[in-house]
Design a protein around this motif. Structure first.
Motif, PDB file in Angstrom:
ATOM      1  N   GLY A 282      -5.994  -3.820  -7.314  1.00 48.99           N
ATOM      2  CA  GLY A 282      -6.580  -3.687  -5.992  1.00 48.99           C
ATOM      3  C   GLY A 282      -5.786  -4.294  -4.857  1.00 48.99           C
ATOM      4  O   GLY A 282      -6.147  -4.110  -3.687  1.00 48.99           O
ATOM      5  N   GLU A 283      -4.718  -5.031  -5.140  1.00 51.33           N
ATOM      6  CA  GLU A 283      -3.912  -5.613  -4.078  1.00 51.33           C
ATOM      7  C   GLU A 283      -3.064  -4.529  -3.416  1.00 51.33           C
ATOM      8  O   GLU A 283      -2.631  -3.583  -4.055  1.00 51.33           O
ATOM      9  CB  GLU A 283      -2.997  -6.707  -4.641  1.00 51.33           C
ATOM     10  CG  GLU A 283      -3.747  -7.912  -5.174  1.00 51.33           C
ATOM     11  CD  GLU A 283      -4.518  -8.641  -4.084  1.00 51.33           C
ATOM     12  OE1 GLU A 283      -4.019  -8.700  -2.942  1.00 51.33           O
ATOM     13  OE2 GLU A 283      -5.626  -9.141  -4.368  1.00 51.33           O
ATOM     14  N   GLU A 284      -2.801  -4.688  -2.127  1.00 45.57           N
ATOM     15  CA  GLU A 284      -1.989  -3.700  -1.429  1.00 45.57           C
ATOM     16  C   GLU A 284      -0.637  -3.520  -2.102  1.00 45.57           C
ATOM     17  O   GLU A 284       0.025  -4.497  -2.472  1.00 45.57           O
ATOM     18  CB  GLU A 284      -1.785  -4.118   0.033  1.00 45.57           C
ATOM     19  CG  GLU A 284      -3.034  -3.974   0.874  1.00 45.57           C
ATOM     20  CD  GLU A 284      -2.750  -4.123   2.356  1.00 45.57           C
ATOM     21  OE1 GLU A 284      -3.533  -3.606   3.160  1.00 45.57           O
ATOM     22  OE2 GLU A 284      -1.734  -4.764   2.712  1.00 45.57           O
TER      23      GLU A 284
ATOM     24  N   ARG B  72      -5.407  -2.063   4.186  1.00 45.23           N
ATOM     25  CA  ARG B  72      -6.278  -2.874   5.021  1.00 45.23           C
ATOM     26  C   ARG B  72      -5.831  -2.938   6.475  1.00 45.23           C
ATOM     27  O   ARG B  72      -6.487  -3.565   7.306  1.00 45.23           O
ATOM     28  CB  ARG B  72      -6.361  -4.291   4.448  1.00 45.23           C
ATOM     29  CG  ARG B  72      -6.852  -4.312   3.003  1.00 45.23           C
ATOM     30  CD  ARG B  72      -7.103  -5.730   2.507  1.00 45.23           C
ATOM     31  NE  ARG B  72      -7.485  -5.721   1.095  1.00 45.23           N
ATOM     32  CZ  ARG B  72      -6.700  -6.080   0.104  1.00 45.23           C
ATOM     33  NH1 ARG B  72      -5.483  -6.515   0.353  1.00 45.23           N
ATOM     34  NH2 ARG B  72      -7.119  -6.036  -1.146  1.00 45.23           N
ATOM     35  N   SER B  73      -4.691  -2.343   6.786  1.00 38.87           N
ATOM     36  CA  SER B  73      -4.197  -2.369   8.167  1.00 38.87           C
ATOM     37  C   SER B  73      -3.434  -1.087   8.449  1.00 38.87           C
ATOM     38  O   SER B  73      -2.940  -0.416   7.532  1.00 38.87           O
ATOM     39  CB  SER B  73      -3.272  -3.575   8.390  1.00 38.87           C
ATOM     40  OG  SER B  73      -2.046  -3.397   7.687  1.00 38.87           O
TER      41      SER B  73
ATOM     42  N   GLY C 150       0.243   5.460  -4.249  1.00 40.68           N
ATOM     43  CA  GLY C 150       1.034   4.728  -3.271  1.00 40.68           C
ATOM     44  C   GLY C 150       0.510   4.760  -1.848  1.00 40.68           C
ATOM     45  O   GLY C 150       0.963   3.987  -1.018  1.00 40.68           O
ATOM     46  N   LEU C 151      -0.427   5.658  -1.541  1.00 38.02           N
ATOM     47  CA  LEU C 151      -0.887   5.786  -0.162  1.00 38.02           C
ATOM     48  C   LEU C 151      -1.926   4.738   0.233  1.00 38.02           C
ATOM     49  O   LEU C 151      -1.997   4.344   1.399  1.00 38.02           O
ATOM     50  CB  LEU C 151      -1.471   7.183   0.069  1.00 38.02           C
ATOM     51  CG  LEU C 151      -0.462   8.333   0.104  1.00 38.02           C
ATOM     52  CD1 LEU C 151      -1.183   9.657   0.303  1.00 38.02           C
ATOM     53  CD2 LEU C 151       0.546   8.115   1.231  1.00 38.02           C
ATOM     54  N   GLY C 152      -2.750   4.326  -0.703  1.00 36.18           N
ATOM     55  CA  GLY C 152      -3.781   3.357  -0.363  1.00 36.18           C
ATOM     56  C   GLY C 152      -4.865   3.899   0.551  1.00 36.18           C
ATOM     57  O   GLY C 152      -5.538   3.152   1.253  1.00 36.18           O
ATOM     58  N   LEU C 153      -5.032   5.239   0.545  1.00 38.11           N
ATOM     59  CA  LEU C 153      -6.034   5.883   1.398  1.00 38.11           C
ATOM     60  C   LEU C 153      -7.136   6.515   0.544  1.00 38.11           C
ATOM     61  O   LEU C 153      -6.873   6.938  -0.584  1.00 38.11           O
ATOM     62  CB  LEU C 153      -5.383   6.976   2.244  1.00 38.11           C
ATOM     63  CG  LEU C 153      -4.336   6.500   3.266  1.00 38.11           C
ATOM     64  CD1 LEU C 153      -3.652   7.694   3.924  1.00 38.11           C
ATOM     65  CD2 LEU C 153      -4.987   5.599   4.322  1.00 38.11           C
TER      66      LEU C 153
END
Length: 352
Positions: A177-179, A206-207, A346-349
Motif C-alpha cells: 500500500g505504500e506509494e 496521495r498527491s 504503477g499508476l496508483g489511481l
C-alpha cells in the motif's frame, strides 16, 4: 574460474526456450544447477559472487543470480533465483530495443503459444532490480516448478529461467500500500497455467506530484512497451467533479501514443498544451476530425515526453474540477487488452 566455450552451433531462440523449459533444475541447488549446465553443454565461469554459464552464443553468456540479501526472504531452499540468457543485442535507442524484443516475442509465441502472463516491470524489476530506461516489458510462460520469461535486458532481450515461487512471492509481498510499492502493469489471461496465480494489492497516489510522476513514467515508456509486446492499449480517464464523473481523456497506444482530451467548457485547453487535428494530423486515424476536439500525437517508441504529458493531463484535470488524485479514475475498459486482464499497478489511481 575460467571456462571454455562449447563447440555446438548456436541454437535458435525457439530451440533454446524449449530446452530451458524441459530442463531439470534440481531445486536450484548448486548440484542441480551444475546438472542443468551439463545438460545444456554450458561451462561454469565467472566468480562466486557473479557466476555465469559460458554458452558460446553470440549475444553473450548466461548469468546466474545467487540468493543474496534481497532474495533470501523470498526463497525456500533455492541457492539461485534465476538464469538469464541474453538472446539478442540492439542499439540502445527505444525503437531498436523494442523491435528486438518484438522479434523475440514473435518467435517464442509461434513456438510456445501466447504467454499466460505479460506486462511491464516498470522501474522496479524482480528483487528490486532497475530495468532499462526505454521500458521493461516481459512475457512469461508460467509453470511449476519453473517459469520462463522473456525480459528486457540492458543490451537487448533476455530469456530468463527462474523458480516460480520466489519470483511470485517477491511480487506478492510488494502489495503493502505504500506509494510506488509496485510499478508497471501486469496482465494475465485464462490459460490453465495461471491456476492459483495470486495478485498483490495496489497502492493509492496521495498527491498530484505522485500522479504526475507515475503517469509520466507510464506514458513515456508506453509506445515502446506496447510495440515490444505487440499489444494495443485503450485507456479512458474519467474525472470526478461536483457535476459527476465525465470522460476527460482517451489514451490510445499501439506503436504510437495518442491522447484525446474532452475538456469541458470553461477550460482553456489550448493554453494547457492541447492541439487540434490540424496540428496533430496523425490522430485523424484514431478519432474523427471533431471528436475529441483537443488531442496530441505523442509519438512512437522513445518519443513521448512523459513528464510533460503527465503535467498537462494533471493540470487539465484540476482545471476541470477534479479536486484530488482519487478523483482521476482509469476506466474499467482499460483492464482488457488483447485477451489479457491488466492491472495498472504503477499508476496508483483507482479503476472504475
Amino acid at each position: 574460474m575460467n571456462g571454455q566455450r562449447g563447440s555446438t552451433a548456436e541454437q535458435s531462440l525457439a530451440d533454446l526456450a524449449r530446452r530451458l523449459l524441459a530442463a531439470d533444475t534440481g531445486g536450484w541447488t548448486p548440484d542441480g544447477v551444475k546438472a542443468l549446465a551439463d545438460g545444456l553443454g554450458w561451462v561454469r565461469g565467472g566468480t562466486a559472487d557473479h557466476p555465469v554459464l559460458v554458452t558460446g552464443r553470440s549475444s553473450g553468456d548466461a548469468r546466474l543470480r545467487p540468493v543474496g540479501t534481497y532474495e533470501e526472504r523470498y526463497a525456500d531452499g533455492e541457492s539461485y533465483v534465476e538464469l538469464a540468457v541474453p538472446v539478442a543485442t540492439a542499439a540502445p535507442d527505444a525503437a531498436a530495443q523494442a523491435a528486438a524484443f518484438r522479434a523475440a516475442n514473435e518467435e517464442l509465441t509461434a513456438a510456445l503459444g501466447r504467454p499466460p502472463v505479460m506486462g511491464s516491470h516498470g522501474d522496479m524489476g524482480p528483487f528490486y532490480d532497475s530495468g532499462p530506461l526505454w521500458g521493461a516489458p516481459f512475457m512469461r510462460w508460467r509453470g511449476s516448478p519453473d517459469t520462463l520469461e522473456l525480459r528486457a535486458g540492458k543490451a537487448g532481450p533476455e530469456l530468463v529461467l527462474q523458480p516460480t515461487d520466489p519470483a511470485e512471492n517477491w511480487f506478492w509481498r510488494q502489495g503493502i500500500g505504500e506509494e510506488h510499492a509496485i510499478s508497471g502493469f501486469f496482465g494475465s489471461n485464462r490459460d490453465p497455467a495461471n491456476a492459483g496465480l495470486g495478485f498483490p494489492g495496489g497502492w493509492t497516489a496521495r498527491s498530484w506530484q505522485t500522479v504526475t510522476r507515475s503517469l509520466g513514467d507510464f506514458l513515456g515508456a508506453l509506445p515502446a512497451e506496447a510495440t515490444a509486446l505487440g499489444i494495443s492499449v485503450g485507456m479512458p480517464f474519467y474525472g470526478r467533479t461536483a457535476g459527476g464523473a465525465p470522460l476527460l481523456f482517451d489514451v490510445t497506444c499501439g506503436d504510437r501514443l495518442s491522447i484525446g482530451c474532452f475538456a469541458p467548457d470553461g477550460v482553456d485547453a489550448a493554453s494547457l498544451g492541447w492541439g487540434t487535428v490540424a496540428e496533430h494530423p496523425g490522430t485523424a486515424s484514431v478519432w474523427r476530425d471533431d471528436d475529441p476536439v483537443w488531442r496530441v500525437d505523442a509519438g512512437g517508441p522513445g518519443e513521448p515526453e512523459g513528464p510533460a504529458l503527465a503535467a498537462m493531463l494533471v493540470a487539465t484535470a484540476r482545471a476541470a474540477g477534479v479536486s484530488e488524485p482519487a478523483g482521476l479514475i482509469v476506466g474499467g475498459e482499460a483492464e482488457y487488452v488483447d485477451g489479457y486482464h491488466v492491472r495498472y499497478y504503477g499508476l496508483g489511481l483507482p479503476t472504475g
